[in-house]
Design a protein around this motif. Structure first.
Motif, mmCIF file in Angstrom:
data_model
loop_
_atom_site.group_PDB
_atom_site.id
_atom_site.type_symbol
_atom_site.label_atom_id
_atom_site.label_comp_id
_atom_site.label_asym_id
_atom_site.label_seq_id
_atom_site.Cartn_x
_atom_site.Cartn_y
_atom_site.Cartn_z
ATOM 1 N N ILE A 4 29.410 -33.174 32.249
ATOM 2 C CA ILE A 4 28.770 -32.046 32.589
ATOM 3 C C ILE A 4 29.540 -30.660 32.168
ATOM 4 O O ILE A 4 28.779 -29.951 31.621
ATOM 5 C CB ILE A 4 28.113 -31.921 33.823
ATOM 6 N N ALA A 5 30.822 -30.351 32.444
ATOM 7 C CA ALA A 5 31.540 -29.503 32.358
ATOM 8 C C ALA A 5 31.603 -29.019 30.734
ATOM 9 O O ALA A 5 31.693 -27.932 30.268
ATOM 10 C CB ALA A 5 32.780 -29.466 33.018
ATOM 11 N N GLU A 6 31.705 -30.426 30.039
ATOM 12 C CA GLU A 6 32.209 -30.054 28.592
ATOM 13 C C GLU A 6 30.720 -29.670 27.745
ATOM 14 O O GLU A 6 30.792 -28.826 26.931
ATOM 15 C CB GLU A 6 32.523 -31.537 27.903
ATOM 16 N N LEU A 7 29.635 -30.368 28.287
ATOM 17 C CA LEU A 7 28.298 -29.967 27.774
ATOM 18 C C LEU A 7 28.074 -28.499 28.207
ATOM 19 O O LEU A 7 27.660 -27.729 27.094
ATOM 20 C CB LEU A 7 27.284 -30.715 28.346
ATOM 21 N N ASP A 8 28.247 -27.994 29.329
ATOM 22 C CA ASP A 8 27.855 -26.712 29.692
ATOM 23 C C ASP A 8 28.877 -25.618 28.773
ATOM 24 O O ASP A 8 28.292 -24.619 28.495
ATOM 25 C CB ASP A 8 28.022 -26.245 31.253
ATOM 26 N N GLU A 9 30.099 -26.131 28.656
ATOM 27 C CA GLU A 9 30.807 -25.129 28.068
ATOM 28 C C GLU A 9 30.535 -24.956 26.482
ATOM 29 O O GLU A 9 30.441 -23.814 25.999
ATOM 30 C CB GLU A 9 32.373 -25.545 28.198
ATOM 31 N N GLU A 10 30.092 -26.012 25.732
ATOM 32 C CA GLU A 10 29.656 -26.010 24.787
ATOM 33 C C GLU A 10 28.317 -25.168 24.339
ATOM 34 O O GLU A 10 28.173 -24.521 23.670
ATOM 35 C CB GLU A 10 29.251 -27.361 24.089
ATOM 36 N N ASP A 66 27.913 -28.395 19.055
ATOM 37 C CA ASP A 66 28.502 -29.954 18.796
ATOM 38 C C ASP A 66 28.493 -30.800 19.967
ATOM 39 O O ASP A 66 29.380 -30.489 20.731
ATOM 40 C CB ASP A 66 29.936 -29.872 18.296
ATOM 41 N N LEU A 67 27.648 -31.469 20.149
ATOM 42 C CA LEU A 67 27.400 -32.355 21.247
ATOM 43 C C LEU A 67 27.903 -33.912 20.904
ATOM 44 O O LEU A 67 28.265 -34.411 21.737
ATOM 45 C CB LEU A 67 25.845 -32.468 21.532
ATOM 46 N N GLY A 68 27.679 -34.159 19.523
ATOM 47 C CA GLY A 68 28.077 -35.703 19.098
ATOM 48 C C GLY A 68 29.559 -36.000 19.692
ATOM 49 O O GLY A 68 29.646 -37.156 20.511
ATOM 50 N N ASP A 69 30.455 -35.415 19.731
ATOM 51 C CA ASP A 69 31.828 -35.393 20.011
ATOM 52 C C ASP A 69 31.997 -35.658 21.625
ATOM 53 O O ASP A 69 32.719 -36.372 22.227
ATOM 54 C CB ASP A 69 32.925 -34.481 19.751
ATOM 55 N N ILE A 70 31.115 -34.930 22.335
ATOM 56 C CA ILE A 70 31.419 -34.945 23.744
ATOM 57 C C ILE A 70 30.691 -36.298 24.170
ATOM 58 O O ILE A 70 31.099 -36.777 24.924
ATOM 59 C CB ILE A 70 30.375 -33.591 24.383
ATOM 60 N N TYR A 71 29.461 -36.490 23.586
ATOM 61 C CA TYR A 71 28.773 -37.713 24.163
ATOM 62 C C TYR A 71 29.848 -39.011 23.676
ATOM 63 O O TYR A 71 30.021 -40.102 24.485
ATOM 64 C CB TYR A 71 27.401 -37.929 23.227
ATOM 65 N N GLU A 72 30.835 -39.027 22.613
ATOM 66 C CA GLU A 72 31.448 -40.133 22.221
ATOM 67 C C GLU A 72 32.612 -40.272 23.142
ATOM 68 O O GLU A 72 33.184 -41.211 23.636
ATOM 69 C CB GLU A 72 32.113 -39.786 20.867
ATOM 70 N N ARG A 73 33.116 -39.039 23.792
ATOM 71 C CA ARG A 73 34.299 -39.109 24.522
ATOM 72 C C ARG A 73 33.822 -39.783 26.043
ATOM 73 O O ARG A 73 34.675 -40.120 26.863
ATOM 74 C CB ARG A 73 34.687 -37.799 25.051
ATOM 75 N N LYS A 90 19.759 -41.670 37.587
ATOM 76 C CA LYS A 90 18.971 -40.741 36.884
ATOM 77 C C LYS A 90 19.945 -40.062 35.802
ATOM 78 O O LYS A 90 19.482 -39.887 34.401
ATOM 79 C CB LYS A 90 18.180 -39.498 37.696
ATOM 80 N N PHE A 91 20.792 -39.449 36.125
ATOM 81 C CA PHE A 91 21.970 -38.946 35.226
ATOM 82 C C PHE A 91 22.619 -39.734 33.946
ATOM 83 O O PHE A 91 22.391 -39.322 33.098
ATOM 84 C CB PHE A 91 23.043 -38.212 35.912
ATOM 85 N N ALA A 92 22.792 -41.130 34.266
ATOM 86 C CA ALA A 92 23.207 -41.679 33.265
ATOM 87 C C ALA A 92 22.356 -42.187 32.329
ATOM 88 O O ALA A 92 22.177 -42.451 31.207
ATOM 89 C CB ALA A 92 23.812 -43.188 33.909
ATOM 90 N N SER A 93 20.839 -42.560 32.946
ATOM 91 C CA SER A 93 19.790 -42.743 32.039
ATOM 92 C C SER A 93 19.524 -41.551 30.976
ATOM 93 O O SER A 93 19.321 -41.737 29.935
ATOM 94 C CB SER A 93 18.472 -43.180 32.814
ATOM 95 N N GLU A 94 19.495 -40.650 31.364
ATOM 96 C CA GLU A 94 19.316 -39.128 30.757
ATOM 97 C C GLU A 94 20.352 -39.076 29.856
ATOM 98 O O GLU A 94 20.022 -38.644 28.656
ATOM 99 C CB GLU A 94 19.234 -37.796 31.785
ATOM 100 N N GLY A 95 21.727 -39.392 30.229
ATOM 101 C CA GLY A 95 22.706 -39.296 29.121
ATOM 102 C C GLY A 95 22.526 -40.304 28.184
ATOM 103 O O GLY A 95 22.872 -40.026 26.908
ATOM 104 N N TYR A 96 22.095 -41.451 28.483
ATOM 105 C CA TYR A 96 21.846 -42.517 27.325
ATOM 106 C C TYR A 96 20.703 -41.977 26.551
ATOM 107 O O TYR A 96 20.889 -42.153 25.306
ATOM 108 C CB TYR A 96 21.360 -43.734 28.153
ATOM 109 N N LEU A 97 19.698 -41.510 27.100
ATOM 110 C CA LEU A 97 18.661 -40.975 26.069
ATOM 111 C C LEU A 97 19.158 -39.728 25.055
ATOM 112 O O LEU A 97 18.882 -39.807 24.023
ATOM 113 C CB LEU A 97 17.572 -40.644 26.808
ATOM 114 N N GLY A 98 19.845 -38.715 25.899
ATOM 115 C CA GLY A 98 20.589 -37.732 25.282
ATOM 116 C C GLY A 98 21.498 -38.078 23.979
ATOM 117 O O GLY A 98 21.637 -37.356 23.256
ATOM 118 N N ASN A 99 22.215 -39.215 24.229
ATOM 119 C CA ASN A 99 23.062 -39.483 23.480
ATOM 120 C C ASN A 99 22.156 -39.848 21.961
ATOM 121 O O ASN A 99 23.022 -39.638 21.070
ATOM 122 C CB ASN A 99 23.790 -40.786 23.956
#
Length: 496
Positions: free
Chosen positions: A21-27, A40-47, A75-84
């Motif tokens: 979340i911290a990395e997404l928010d900083e981006e 750039d979100l792709g690299d964050i999701y990869e990490r 819920k967060f992991a599911s949203e992250g899965y969809l967000g990826n």
């Protein structure tokens, strides 16, 4: 069938979620504050690939046993899965908002078209700006939105739900009960809106509900007639003074950063980013002046103070996740101070405060009715196999609620991820009920009372550990009731 996770596995996921979340928010901060052109979100999701994997989401779902924190992680992991899956579309959408659109020979960034429409006095020019935006939306944006929705619909089934609406019911969202409250609100405030809305629009642009078009609405809510009362150079000082009366030293908060720098691609609306809650919270401002800009700043300041006062001892779920109606409610409490007659008189020596407060209440009625229709639309949208069939339904619901036809090109864009419309609706009720309590307990100038500030700081420190209903029950003995918003609006309109 996934196996439940052990405690050590849950703890590892919590730590990973905090960093993610911290990395997404900083981006997001760097891009939308104009410091970084790309998003750039792709690299964050990869990490954080394991956190947002299907296996993790399913395992967390299998671990839920009634405990709220694990459900929030699920819920967060599911949203992250969809967000990826849609991160590429999100990147391209954010970057497309900086594209230049030619209107009357002038090149204007797409994301600046709405603000320009809001500030344009000439009606014909407003219409051209709106039509240019609609054309750009259809040509450049809707393909991205459609791909995103199609992917979300497809991948939701892999998460074990028949559709996106059903998934959020499983997360504990009481969507159907809230939708019923929305329908009741639309019925009970129909005549009030027809009277107050017609009077409001006529006073601002000389057009009633039967005549006004969507390109006029942004100008109406811009409230240019009140600009002199809300100058850009007094925005931050007024916020500092208001917080100071509550016992909060904005400039002295070492965990709060104020980004006041004017940059070319900085989004014109204020926003708050809690990169590390509560250690690093950033309030981003590009002061324009005018009532809308003031409301936006005070709204984001509500988020800022909530995040900055959150106890560091809380879990990630309680600091970062939870019921977002809570933080939105605190944001609205601060925002609506700027339409309070007592605050206007005390802080700005404002002319005709009751009249302005009534207009502010009418604006609130518009937005709440709008979100009632939006929630009903989104529940249907996410249960529909072919979302392109929903274009006319979008226009039907919004037009019925507002008596002003929206553009059908927005039927894909005007949808909040994660049913966030439901959080806003609950937040408006939360704020109305809490404000009534503050006025009853501390008086009409509660915002100038240190003891009221002490109560707020105590509640802010709980982060989002309790939900909005639980806070109301603790403080007022009540629970979320959308009718409370209607009562607040009726009171302000009648006082003018």
């Amino acid at each position: 069938m996934a196996n439940p996770l052990a405690q050590r596995e849950l703890d590892a996921l919590r730590e990973d979620a905090d960093r993610f979340i911290a990395e997404l928010d900083e981006e997001a901060y760097l891009h939308f504050s104009g410091q970084k052109e790309s998003y750039d979100l792709g690299d964050i999701y990869e990490r954080h690939e394991a956190l947002t994997s299907l296996d993790t989401a399913l395992a967390l779902g299998a671990t839920v046993n009634g405990g709220r924190n694990v459900r929030e992680l699920w819920k967060f992991a599911s949203e992250g899965y969809l967000g990826n899956f849609v991160s590429e579309e999100e990147e391209r959408t954010a970057e497309a908002e900086t594209m230049l659109v030619t209107v009357d020979g002038e090149q204007i960034a797409y994301r600046d078209l709405r603000p320009r429409t809001m500030n344009e006095d000439d009606r014909a020019a407003r219409e051209r700006l709106e039509r240019a935006r609609n054309e750009a939306t259809e040509e450049h944006m809707n393909g991205l939105y459609l791909r995103k929705h199609e992917v979300v619909h497809r991948e939701t089934e892999r998460l074990g739900a028949s559709n996106y609406t059903e998934l959020y019911r499983r997360f504990g969202f009481e969507l159907d009960d809230l939708a019923e409250q929305c329908r009741a609100f639309l019925v009970s405030t129909e005549q009030l809106w027809e009277r107050a809305g017609d009077r409001f629009f006529r006073s601002r642009v000389g057009l009633g509900l039967g005549e006004i078009e969507r390109w006029d609405v942004a100008r109406v809510f811009r409230g240019v007639v009140w600009d002199k009362g809300f100058p850009a150079d007094r925005m931050v000082p007024a916020l500092e003074a208001t917080l100071g009366d509550l016992g909060v030293d904005l400039r002295g908060q070492r965990n709060v950063e104020l980004d006041l720098e004017d940059r070319p691609n900085k989004t014109p609306r204020a926003f708050c980013v809690g990169i590390q809650i509560p250690e690093r919270v950033i309030l981003v401002i590009k002061p324009q002046g005018g009532p809308d800009d003031w409301r936006s700043l005070f709204h984001e300041a509500g988020h800022t103070e909530h995040f900055a006062h959150t106890s560091p001892a809380l879990t990630v779920e309680e600091r970062r996740l939870g019921d977002n109606a809570v933080t939105e409610g605190w944001a609205m409490l601060m925002e609506h101070v700027t339409i309070d007659p007592s605050w206007l008189t005390r802080m700005l020596d404002f002319p005709r405060p009751a009249e302005y407060a009534a207009e502010g209440a009418t604006s609130l009625l518009w937005i709440v009715r709008r979100y009632c229709a939006k929630l009903i639309y989104e529940i249907e949208f996410h249960q529909t196999a072919d979302v392109t069939s929903m274009r006319n339904r979008y226009v039907e619901l919004l037009h019925d609620a507002l008596k002003v036809a929206p553009s059908d090109t927005d039927y894909l864009a005007d949808i909040d991820d994660g049913f966030y419309a439901s959080q806003y609706l609950r937040a408006w009720a939360f704020e109305a009920q809490l404000r009534a309590y503050l006025r009853e307990t501390f008086g009409t100038t509660w915002f100038a009372r240190r003891d009221a500030g002490s109560l707020l700081r105590e509640l802010w420190s709980e982060g989002q550990k309790p939900n909005a209903d639980e806070i109301l029950e603790e403080v007022t003995g009540g629970r979320i009731e959308l009718d409370a918003v209607a009562e607040r609006i009726k009171e302000a309109v009648a006082a003018a």
